[in-house]
Design an enzyme around this catalytic site. Structure first.
Site, PDB file in Angstrom:
ATOM      1  N   GLU A  10       0.806  -1.224   0.000  1.00 49.14           N
ATOM      2  CA  GLU A  10       0.000   0.000   0.000  1.00 49.14           C
ATOM      3  C   GLU A  10       0.835   1.267   0.000  1.00 49.14           C
ATOM      4  OE1 GLU A  10      -0.171  -2.423   2.292  1.00 49.14           O
ATOM      5  OE2 GLU A  10      -2.180  -2.608   3.141  1.00 49.14           O
ATOM      6  N   ASP A  96      -1.977  -5.335   3.532  1.00 48.60           N
ATOM      7  CA  ASP A  96      -2.212  -5.780   4.907  1.00 48.60           C
ATOM      8  C   ASP A  96      -3.241  -6.907   4.965  1.00 48.60           C
ATOM      9  OD1 ASP A  96      -0.453  -3.863   5.852  1.00 48.60           O
ATOM     10  OD2 ASP A  96      -2.028  -2.357   6.080  1.00 48.60           O
ATOM     11  N   ASP A  98      -6.016  -7.622   6.536  1.00 45.56           N
ATOM     12  CA  ASP A  98      -7.287  -7.343   7.177  1.00 45.56           C
ATOM     13  C   ASP A  98      -8.277  -7.038   6.062  1.00 45.56           C
ATOM     14  OD1 ASP A  98      -6.579  -4.815   6.329  1.00 45.56           O
ATOM     15  OD2 ASP A  98      -6.203  -4.031   8.340  1.00 45.56           O
ATOM     16  N   GLU A 100      -9.569  -4.261   4.842  1.00 44.99           N
ATOM     17  CA  GLU A 100      -9.177  -3.204   3.910  1.00 44.99           C
ATOM     18  C   GLU A 100      -8.033  -3.670   3.023  1.00 44.99           C
ATOM     19  OE1 GLU A 100     -10.580  -0.225   3.286  1.00 44.99           O
ATOM     20  OE2 GLU A 100     -12.156  -0.793   4.699  1.00 44.99           O
ATOM     21  N   ARG A 322      -3.048  -2.606  13.546  1.00 41.85           N
ATOM     22  CA  ARG A 322      -4.514  -2.737  13.578  1.00 41.85           C
ATOM     23  C   ARG A 322      -4.848  -4.183  13.929  1.00 41.85           C
ATOM     24  NH1 ARG A 322      -3.707   0.693   9.024  1.00 41.85           N
ATOM     25  NH2 ARG A 322      -4.477   2.800   9.462  1.00 41.85           N
ATOM     26  N   HIS A 367      -3.914 -11.375  13.437  1.00 41.99           N
ATOM     27  CA  HIS A 367      -2.699 -10.674  13.814  1.00 41.99           C
ATOM     28  C   HIS A 367      -2.315 -10.969  15.260  1.00 41.99           C
ATOM     29  CE1 HIS A 367      -3.222  -8.580  10.125  1.00 41.99           C
ATOM     30  NE2 HIS A 367      -4.319  -7.988  10.517  1.00 41.99           N
TER      31      HIS A 367
END
Length: 902
Positions: A10, A96, A98, A100, A322, A367
């Protein structure tokens, strides 16, 4: 020759760090966040503005099919990625892990349409070992996470686009509603309502200092009187009544009389109770607990915490920030135990490793907790030369918490002493004291968790050192006094306590709390008073409208249930189309969002924006702010206007009591709409008046009406109506006390302090130094160079010599002792390669790389600005042209369900 491999992440910072760990046959590029999203309906292509996507950019009747477009400023980036992909033999999507991140990977896949093998590469920390492990254990794209993110995105679009227009029509233009932000606002408003309803209670008790045979004195307070409990703050209800059954509240006469009756009474120990004390360390940080602790210990906002943590993660210092999990990997546990042993000794480590569970069931459980990166940790001392001040402080906090979580319990003992005496009137008075003695500090040697403010403000005496005494031992009362107290209302939320409340209720995701809090402050729903979050009257009106008309949407349990449903979609347990259909169109027995807003026209806007305060006074939330009004009685003469008064902006809702409202109405009645007359200005003859305004009290002059033939005519010349001089009162002035002399001095500002010569020779020129009062307080101005003054009185008193002394000092930021720093720093821009910072400019904060400047818009507040968004804003500024570019995109298809790793 080995084939090329393209790795997409990202952020540029993440790309640079990862590239250093991969070989020369890897190209690592950043997408700079999301590359596409739902467009505004107004940005849809012309042929789609009349179709099923016209209202939401989502076809609600066609399986909630979203229409995505590539961001205009991302088209160049997409072209670059496609070009790199042509020369690649493999594509690694390393966003990542997750919702998103998974969605970003899916959007990249749908847009780039790769013809080479695709691998999903995931890691929770950016270290050489973690990157190598990730390369060896790739997986397929998780379409369940993509579904959950897409459902959340569509849900928020439906919620916002249906409810926000109702707020525009009934409360004020420019407002917004949201699934989490509206509920967060309600929490803050509900707490203020509790404070408004609160009635304080007064009570007295006795405090004493006691000693035993010359030992240091220790404090104790009165516990019982003739066996009946003496009331303390926690024994009173919010309405001021005594809620503790069988307790007695002492007043001042009773307390002082008891002190006198105990003046010469002998005290003795009645009982001693000792218990072993054990305290366990706190679990490693999750996103929520990190935000809470950084707020308590560093006084940071949630946004500052997350922004700093993002930089630490992307540069390989901590694991992914996160997360809802407090679990540590076996490597991390070993690293923490090893480091604690080296620093504190083997005695500080328990025999078995501590295992912490996962705090929540959700998509981010995969995570670890937030911890220092690597299979072995670097101490704060080892990284101090590499990290900036904020990054170092946060790393140190994370390191301490992680190491302490694997250390031994703190051990000690807690003692409680009861001591008593018989008063001269025969009553039995028993006092109590307690204290804790820590005999083994354990994890406390490394770290101790912060605590939120206690409600009743009663000091903790847990650290009191007590003497070693036995039952029956005599005690000497060194000091005995009666003390009066008042109960306190529930404390306002701080960012830390609001984050905690949201998480405990299961509302939203901790990773979104920073942006949620920023949104409710930027929208004018919440103000900050130090660390406290204070709701505005605008928030009261908005929440009242939502509660009375869309109660389910701001119901705490219903909102938490939506989050649980999104988790179910992420786990493949629910179908996204079925769930969205029920939410929008309704389920059996439950009204859907579409039907909820159908009767919005029936909402009485005046009623929603009216809050009764008592004594017949009503607060109205008007277009230009709140004001007080006494409604006219029925049958009042036509044309008569109700009495009104402005509400000072710095007056919190719980401070606007009926008594204070009456005072403001009386002040307004005294000054009237025309203000209180102070006299005429000798120089102009104009009448000078003082008034109460929306932004506080001020003085102004009354200009005479111009004769008809003197009035400027429309379209003829540039003559404009003369404006009266105005000036705000200083903070220590009031409407009632200000006089004509003071008013004229205020109206004389800005004051010319003197002139100085700037430049040399032919370029020398005279420059005025003026003293002015501005938005941020009093200051001096010399050309474009401004310097703050310490007090408003200096505006009248400062001399040229004193002003020159101030200018001789290095320039300082407002309220700071050093040169004014940037508001934020975001590393090097991926296009220009220059450092990107946010500065405070004439028209507000702006982002710049030194070559391109872009003012931040209302929907890009500094508090929620990410590194990726800062780069995007600069890219948009560079790419902006005179003509508006038409939005383009492709309708989403079902191909995502068959996206596989090749």
């Amino acid at each position: 020759m080995a084939g090329r491999k393209l790795v997409i992440v990202e952020s540029p910072a993440k790309a640079r760090t990862i590239a250093g760990y991969l070989g020369s046959d890897f190209d690592v590029e950043a997408s700079v966040g999301h590359i596409r999203d739902l467009p505004q309906p107004s940005e849809l292509p012309a042929e789609m503005k009349k179709g099923p996507y016209k209202k939401f950019a989502v076809d609600v009747d066609g399986g909630f099919d979203p229409y995505y477009v590539v961001y205009p400023d991302k088209k160049k980036k997409v072209a670059e990625l496609k070009k790199l992909l042509k020369d690649a033999d493999e594509l690694y999507l390393a966003t990542d892990e997750d919702r998103e991140g998974e969605a970003i990977a899916w959007h990249l896949l749908e847009t780039l349409k790769p013809k080479v093998p695709v691998k999903r590469m995931v890691f929770h920390e950016i270290t050489r070992e973690a990157i190598q492990r990730a390369l060896e254990s790739t997986r397929e794209l998780d379409n369940r996470l993509v579904d959950a993110q897409e459902t959340r995105r569509i849900l928020d679009r439906l919620y916002g686009y249906e409810i926000s227009p109702v707020l525009w029509r009934k409360v004020r233009q420019g407002l917004s509603a949201g699934r989490v932000q509206s509920v967060a606002t309600r929490l803050v408003v509900d707490r203020e309502r509790e404070r408004m309803a609160f009635r304080k209670a007064s009570y007295w008790d006795l405090r004493g200092q006691f000693s035993h045979e010359g030992s240091p004195a220790f404090p104790a307070r009165l516990m019982t009187l003739d066996g009946v409990k003496v009331a303390q703050g926690r024994d009173f209800a919010d309405d001021g009544t005594l809620k503790a059954k069988g307790a007695v509240a002492l007043d001042e006469p009773a307390a002082t009389a008891l002190v006198a009756a105990l003046e010469s009474a002998p005290f003795a120990v009645r009982s001693v109770e000792t218990k072993p004390y054990t305290r366990r360390p706190a679990a490693p940080f999750t996103t929520s607990t990190l935000q809470q602790e950084a707020s308590r210990k560093l006084r940071w906002s949630s946004n500052q915490t997350m922004r700093t943590a993002q930089g630490l993660y992307e540069n390989g210092y901590i694991t992914y920030m996160r997360t809802d999990s407090s679990a540590l990997s076996s490597q991390a546990i070993a690293a923490a135990r090893r480091q604690a042993t080296e620093l504190y000794g083997a005695d500080f480590i328990p025999e078995k490793p501590r295992v912490y569970g996962k705090a929540a069931k959700g998509a981010q459980e995969a995570h670890e907790a937030i911890r220092p990166a690597g299979d072995s940790f670097r101490t704060p001392g080892q990284v101090s030369g590499e990290l900036s001040g904020d990054q170092f402080r946060l790393y140190e906090l994370i390191w301490k918490r992680t190491v302490a979580s694997q250390m031994a319990d703190a051990k000690g003992s807690t003692a409680t002493i009861r001591l008593a005496a018989t008063a001269s009137d025969g009553r039995d008075a028993e006092f109590g004291a307690s204290g804790t003695v820590i005999t083994f500090r354990g994890f406390l040697a490394a770290y101790e968790e912060g605590r939120d403010v206690e409600r009743y403000g009663e000091a903790s005496d847990n650290e009191t050192r007590l003497p070693d005494v036995a039952e029956g031992a005599p005690l000497t009362a060194e000091e005995l006094s009666a003390e009066g107290h008042e109960t306190s209302p529930p404390p306002r939320y701080t960012e830390a306590s609001l984050v905690k409340a949201l998480e405990e209720r299961g509302i939203g995701r901790p990773s979104t709390y920073a942006s949620t809090i920023s949104t409710i402050t930027d929208r004018g729903y919440v103000d900050r008073r130090g660390q406290a979050l204070v709701p505005t009257w605008l928030a009261f009106a908005v929440i009242r409208l939502l509660e009375e008309n869309y109660g389910r949407l701001v119901d705490y349990d219903f909102t938490a249930g939506m989050e649980a449903d999104l988790d179910s979609i992420a786990h493949g347990e629910r179908d996204r189309v079925e769930w969205l259909t029920g939410f929008y169109f309704g389920r059996e027995g439950d009204e859907g969002l579409k039907d909820m807003v159908a009767d919005a026209g029936d909402i009485d806007a005046r009623e929603v924006n009216s809050i009764p305060l008592g004594d017949g006074i009503v607060l109205r939330v008007g277009r230009y702010g709140p004001y007080l009004e006494v409604p006219l009685p029925e049958g009042a003469p036509e044309g008569e206007t109700p009495a009104r008064a402005s509400v000072p902006e710095d007056l919190a809702p719980d401070e606007l009591t009926p008594e204070r409202a009456r005072e403001l109405m009386a002040e307004a009645a005294t000054t009237g709409d025309d203000g209180r007359q102070l006299g005429a200005d000798p120089a102009t003859g104009h009448e000078i008046v003082v008034k109460n305004g929306r932004f506080g009290p001020y003085v102004t002059e009354v200009l005479p009406e111009a004769a008809e033939d003197e009035k400027p005519k429309k379209g003829k010349g540039k003559a404009a109506k003369a404006k009266p001089r105005t000036a705000s009162l200083f903070k220590d002035m009031s409407v009632e006390s200000v006089d004509l002399e003071t008013a004229l001095k205020l109206l004389s500002l800005p004051r010319v302090v003197g002139t100085v010569t700037e430049g040399e020779g032919d370029e020398a020129k005279q420059v005025e130094i003026t003293a002015q009062n501005g938005r941020y307080g009093p200051y001096l101005k010399k050309g474009t160079d401004s310097r703050s003054l310490e007090s408003e009185q200096q505006l009248f008193d400062i001399t040229l010599e004193q002003a020159l002394e101030i200018y001789a000092q290095p320039k300082r930021g407002r309220g700071a002792g050093t040169a004014k720093p940037p508001l934020a720093e975001f590393g090097e821009d991926p296009v220009s390669g220059k450092p990107v910072v946010v500065k405070d400019g004439r028209f507000g904060p702006y982002v710049t790389d030194g070559a391109t400047n872009a003012t931040l818009r209302k929907d890009d507040p500094l508090e929620t600005l990410t590194q990726e968004r800062a780069y995007e804003i600069l890219a948009e500024k560079r790419a902006a042209g005179p003509a508006k570019r038409p939005a383009r995109g492709a309708k989403r298809t079902t191909t995502k369900k068959t996206t596989k790793k090749s």
